[in-house]
Design a protein around this motif. Structure first.
Motif, PDB file in Angstrom:
ATOM      1  N   LEU A  38       0.818  -1.226   0.000  1.00  0.00           N
ATOM      2  CA  LEU A  38       0.000   0.000   0.000  1.00  0.00           C
ATOM      3  C   LEU A  38       0.849   1.272   0.000  1.00  0.00           C
ATOM      4  O   LEU A  38       0.395   2.319  -0.471  1.00  0.00           O
ATOM      5  CB  LEU A  38      -0.961  -0.009   1.193  1.00  0.00           C
ATOM      6  CG  LEU A  38      -2.129  -0.996   1.036  1.00  0.00           C
ATOM      7  CD1 LEU A  38      -2.932  -1.103   2.322  1.00  0.00           C
ATOM      8  CD2 LEU A  38      -3.043  -0.609  -0.132  1.00  0.00           C
ATOM      9  N   THR A  39       2.081   1.195   0.492  1.00  0.00           N
ATOM     10  CA  THR A  39       2.916   2.408   0.423  1.00  0.00           C
ATOM     11  C   THR A  39       3.410   2.655  -1.011  1.00  0.00           C
ATOM     12  O   THR A  39       3.714   3.778  -1.376  1.00  0.00           O
ATOM     13  CB  THR A  39       4.162   2.339   1.347  1.00  0.00           C
ATOM     14  OG1 THR A  39       4.983   1.277   0.895  1.00  0.00           O
ATOM     15  CG2 THR A  39       3.801   2.163   2.790  1.00  0.00           C
ATOM     16  N   ILE A  40       3.462   1.598  -1.816  1.00  0.00           N
ATOM     17  CA  ILE A  40       3.953   1.777  -3.193  1.00  0.00           C
ATOM     18  C   ILE A  40       2.786   1.873  -4.177  1.00  0.00           C
ATOM     19  O   ILE A  40       2.787   2.690  -5.083  1.00  0.00           O
ATOM     20  CB  ILE A  40       4.848   0.586  -3.609  1.00  0.00           C
ATOM     21  CG1 ILE A  40       5.938   0.334  -2.570  1.00  0.00           C
ATOM     22  CG2 ILE A  40       5.484   0.855  -4.969  1.00  0.00           C
ATOM     23  CD1 ILE A  40       6.569  -1.035  -2.685  1.00  0.00           C
ATOM     24  N   TYR A  41       1.819   1.004  -4.000  1.00  0.00           N
ATOM     25  CA  TYR A  41       0.649   0.973  -4.900  1.00  0.00           C
ATOM     26  C   TYR A  41      -0.584   1.337  -4.071  1.00  0.00           C
ATOM     27  O   TYR A  41      -1.365   0.474  -3.678  1.00  0.00           O
ATOM     28  CB  TYR A  41       0.479  -0.429  -5.493  1.00  0.00           C
ATOM     29  CG  TYR A  41       1.626  -0.869  -6.368  1.00  0.00           C
ATOM     30  CD1 TYR A  41       1.748  -0.400  -7.681  1.00  0.00           C
ATOM     31  CD2 TYR A  41       2.593  -1.749  -5.901  1.00  0.00           C
ATOM     32  CE1 TYR A  41       2.814  -0.793  -8.479  1.00  0.00           C
ATOM     33  CE2 TYR A  41       3.652  -2.144  -6.700  1.00  0.00           C
ATOM     34  CZ  TYR A  41       3.753  -1.663  -7.982  1.00  0.00           C
ATOM     35  OH  TYR A  41       4.800  -2.057  -8.781  1.00  0.00           O
ATOM     36  N   SER A  42      -0.737   2.638  -3.822  1.00  0.00           N
ATOM     37  CA  SER A  42      -1.814   3.037  -2.901  1.00  0.00           C
ATOM     38  C   SER A  42      -3.202   2.727  -3.470  1.00  0.00           C
ATOM     39  O   SER A  42      -4.156   2.566  -2.715  1.00  0.00           O
ATOM     40  CB  SER A  42      -1.695   4.514  -2.547  1.00  0.00           C
ATOM     41  OG  SER A  42      -1.599   5.259  -3.735  1.00  0.00           O
ATOM     42  N   ASN A  43      -3.316   2.644  -4.807  1.00  0.00           N
ATOM     43  CA  ASN A  43      -4.633   2.348  -5.393  1.00  0.00           C
ATOM     44  C   ASN A  43      -4.754   0.901  -5.847  1.00  0.00           C
ATOM     45  O   ASN A  43      -5.536   0.588  -6.736  1.00  0.00           O
ATOM     46  CB  ASN A  43      -4.887   3.247  -6.619  1.00  0.00           C
ATOM     47  CG  ASN A  43      -4.910   4.698  -6.223  1.00  0.00           C
ATOM     48  OD1 ASN A  43      -5.433   5.037  -5.163  1.00  0.00           O
ATOM     49  ND2 ASN A  43      -4.313   5.547  -7.051  1.00  0.00           N
ATOM     50  N   THR A  44      -3.964   0.043  -5.272  1.00  0.00           N
ATOM     51  CA  THR A  44      -3.951  -1.345  -5.760  1.00  0.00           C
ATOM     52  C   THR A  44      -5.343  -1.990  -5.710  1.00  0.00           C
ATOM     53  O   THR A  44      -6.139  -1.704  -4.805  1.00  0.00           O
ATOM     54  CB  THR A  44      -2.957  -2.217  -4.945  1.00  0.00           C
ATOM     55  OG1 THR A  44      -2.909  -3.503  -5.545  1.00  0.00           O
ATOM     56  CG2 THR A  44      -3.375  -2.361  -3.490  1.00  0.00           C
ATOM     57  N   LEU A  45      -5.573  -2.842  -6.688  1.00  0.00           N
ATOM     58  CA  LEU A  45      -6.834  -3.589  -6.708  1.00  0.00           C
ATOM     59  C   LEU A  45      -6.641  -5.005  -6.152  1.00  0.00           C
ATOM     60  O   LEU A  45      -7.523  -5.848  -6.249  1.00  0.00           O
ATOM     61  CB  LEU A  45      -7.362  -3.677  -8.149  1.00  0.00           C
ATOM     62  CG  LEU A  45      -7.715  -2.336  -8.801  1.00  0.00           C
ATOM     63  CD1 LEU A  45      -8.048  -2.532 -10.276  1.00  0.00           C
ATOM     64  CD2 LEU A  45      -8.890  -1.684  -8.076  1.00  0.00           C
ATOM     65  N   LEU A  46      -5.464  -5.242  -5.594  1.00  0.00           N
ATOM     66  CA  LEU A  46      -5.219  -6.578  -5.020  1.00  0.00           C
ATOM     67  C   LEU A  46      -6.241  -6.851  -3.923  1.00  0.00           C
ATOM     68  O   LEU A  46      -6.465  -5.997  -3.062  1.00  0.00           O
ATOM     69  CB  LEU A  46      -3.822  -6.641  -4.385  1.00  0.00           C
ATOM     70  CG  LEU A  46      -2.632  -6.846  -5.308  1.00  0.00           C
ATOM     71  CD1 LEU A  46      -1.336  -6.702  -4.511  1.00  0.00           C
ATOM     72  CD2 LEU A  46      -2.673  -8.206  -5.987  1.00  0.00           C
ATOM     73  N   PRO A  47      -6.841  -8.038  -3.948  1.00  0.00           N
ATOM     74  CA  PRO A  47      -7.805  -8.352  -2.896  1.00  0.00           C
ATOM     75  C   PRO A  47      -7.068  -8.672  -1.587  1.00  0.00           C
ATOM     76  O   PRO A  47      -6.459  -9.723  -1.467  1.00  0.00           O
ATOM     77  CB  PRO A  47      -8.537  -9.585  -3.446  1.00  0.00           C
ATOM     78  CG  PRO A  47      -7.577 -10.205  -4.407  1.00  0.00           C
ATOM     79  CD  PRO A  47      -6.678  -9.128  -4.920  1.00  0.00           C
ATOM     80  N   MET A  48      -7.073  -7.739  -0.645  1.00  0.00           N
ATOM     81  CA  MET A  48      -6.339  -7.973   0.608  1.00  0.00           C
ATOM     82  C   MET A  48      -7.207  -7.593   1.818  1.00  0.00           C
ATOM     83  O   MET A  48      -6.746  -6.934   2.744  1.00  0.00           O
ATOM     84  CB  MET A  48      -5.037  -7.169   0.602  1.00  0.00           C
ATOM     85  CG  MET A  48      -4.047  -7.626  -0.462  1.00  0.00           C
ATOM     86  SD  MET A  48      -2.404  -6.892  -0.293  1.00  0.00           S
ATOM     87  CE  MET A  48      -2.752  -5.178  -0.680  1.00  0.00           C
ATOM     88  N   GLU A  49      -8.478  -8.011   1.770  1.00  0.00           N
ATOM     89  CA  GLU A  49      -9.346  -7.742   2.922  1.00  0.00           C
ATOM     90  C   GLU A  49      -9.208  -8.915   3.886  1.00  0.00           C
ATOM     91  O   GLU A  49      -9.633 -10.030   3.567  1.00  0.00           O
ATOM     92  CB  GLU A  49     -10.818  -7.619   2.499  1.00  0.00           C
ATOM     93  CG  GLU A  49     -11.144  -6.422   1.621  1.00  0.00           C
ATOM     94  CD  GLU A  49     -11.004  -6.736   0.142  1.00  0.00           C
ATOM     95  OE1 GLU A  49     -10.598  -7.880  -0.198  1.00  0.00           O
ATOM     96  OE2 GLU A  49     -11.284  -5.854  -0.682  1.00  0.00           O
ATOM     97  N   GLU A  50      -8.636  -8.645   5.041  1.00  0.00           N
ATOM     98  CA  GLU A  50      -8.380  -9.724   6.008  1.00  0.00           C
ATOM     99  C   GLU A  50      -9.663 -10.472   6.358  1.00  0.00           C
ATOM    100  O   GLU A  50      -9.655 -11.690   6.521  1.00  0.00           O
ATOM    101  CB  GLU A  50      -7.780  -9.181   7.313  1.00  0.00           C
ATOM    102  CG  GLU A  50      -6.345  -8.703   7.202  1.00  0.00           C
ATOM    103  CD  GLU A  50      -6.234  -7.248   6.795  1.00  0.00           C
ATOM    104  OE1 GLU A  50      -7.233  -6.683   6.288  1.00  0.00           O
ATOM    105  OE2 GLU A  50      -5.150  -6.678   6.978  1.00  0.00           O
TER     106      GLU A  50
END
Ligand code: SF4
Length: 335
Positions: free
Chosen positions: A277-289
């Motif tokens: 998130l510090t590099i790709y703040s708009n990432t679409l990676l699914p990372m919802e715990e």
């Protein structure tokens, strides 16, 4: 092929033939050259995390591998062969994002012969058992092969040594220089692939699926052991159709070539998420715990994997379809 924006030479790298030749080459190509006297890599600019990341990804370091103790590489191999670290690719989910520091430069080693001599000692000490070396544990070595020649030397070294095997994984496609090497069937090259959707969304600065498959075909036709790593597998609306298309594409194009598959579902750690998130703040990676299951890992930290029901469904999907198209013995593992 990786064209660096700047190259940093560790001073002692210039004591080696490879270091001297690379200095000449980069001077001729008008690439910025810097020197590191004390082993500290400085001179990579960047005002914030993202800039430092991008500048690091555009920096090549030509160094000397000082510690010749190899890390272990279980379960797929016995040792990591330390030929390259870092990668020009900018895959949002990459494990290197948490391993390489804020400026993830790519480092090659001028003393490849010494590294291979050390590999020889490990092989001797384990004889008559076969010792397996992994060449891509902390990198993708193909984009810098034109500078390092590390794969070429390693493939031929292990090709001659009956008590060893070599393997590495790549997403890159500059493989022509590897095709005629005397590998003697002792090297396995695995191509990391994914659906077009995943590649476009998350695997920046990497070749397309079609290009990877073309390169893989050349490798298979040159007699190397060939495998595909389908990873990371994401569950998204059209995932079944998209991954089936990938399998079918391989089925159509690799008739008569023996293949092995490794399938790895997407997982992430808390630390990886923060770094991404510090590099790709708009990432679409699914990372919802909350949509995942927390699992303690073997290295003392936990990771978030898909929940049992989804994961089992996904595993069944790949098992069923890989067996249907390629046979049961083509599956190495699905996790
Ligand atoms: S190609 Fe592989 S090593 Fe390179 S950034 Fe992508 S995932 Fe990481």
């Amino acid at each position: 092929m990786f064209i660096p924006k700047r190259v940093i030479f560790e001073e002692n790298a210039l004591n080696y033939e490879l270091g001297k030749n690379l200095l000449k080459r980069f001077k001729n190509e008008n690439i910025d050259i810097l020197y590191s006297k004390n082993g500290r890599i400085t001179g990579i600019p960047g005002k914030d995390n993202r800039q430092m990341y991008i500048e690091g990804k555009n920096t090549l370091v030509v160094g000397v591998r000082k510690t010749l103790n190899f890390e272990s590489c279980k379960p797929s191999a016995h040792y990591q062969l330390p030929i390259v670290s870092g990668c020009m690719g900018m895959c949002e989910y990459c494990y290197l994002n948490t391993q390489m520091g804020k400026k993830p430069y790519i480092k090659i080693h001028a003393n490849i012969e010494e590294i291979l001599d050390k590999a020889g000692e490990y092989i001797e000490s384990r004889k008559p058992e076969i010792t397996i070396f992994e060449g891509a544990a902390t990198s993708d070595p193909i984009p810098v092969e034109t500078y390092s020649e590390a794969l070429k030397k390693s493939i031929e070294y292990f090709g001659e040594n009956q008590n060893s095997l070599f393997r590495f994984v790549t997403k890159y496609t500059d493989v022509d220089d590897l095709l005629n090497l005397k590998h003697n069937g002792r090297t396995t090259i695995r191509f990391s692939i994914n659906t077009k959707d995943v590649i476009t969304r998350f695997e920046h600065r990497t070749p397309s699926l079609e290009e990877r498959l073309k390169a893989a075909k050349k490798i298979g036709e040159s007699g190397y052991n060939l495998g595909f790593i389908i990873a990371p597998v994401f569950i998204y609306p059209s995932w079944e159709k998209d991954y089936y298309d990938v399998l079918e594409n391989i089925y159509d194009n690799f008739k008569g070539i023996n293949l092995k598959f490794e399938v790895i579902s997407h997982r992430f750690t808390k630390r990886a998420k923060e770094n991404i998130l510090t590099i790709y703040s708009n990432t679409l990676l699914p990372m919802e715990e909350e949509l995942r299951k927390f699992k303690f890992g073997q290295f003392g930290y936990g990771k978030y994997i898909y929940k049992d029901e989804e994961l089992n469904y996904m595993k069944d999907f790949f098992k069923k379809n890989i067996i249907k198209l390629f046979g049961e013995e083509s599956i190495n593992y699905i996790i």
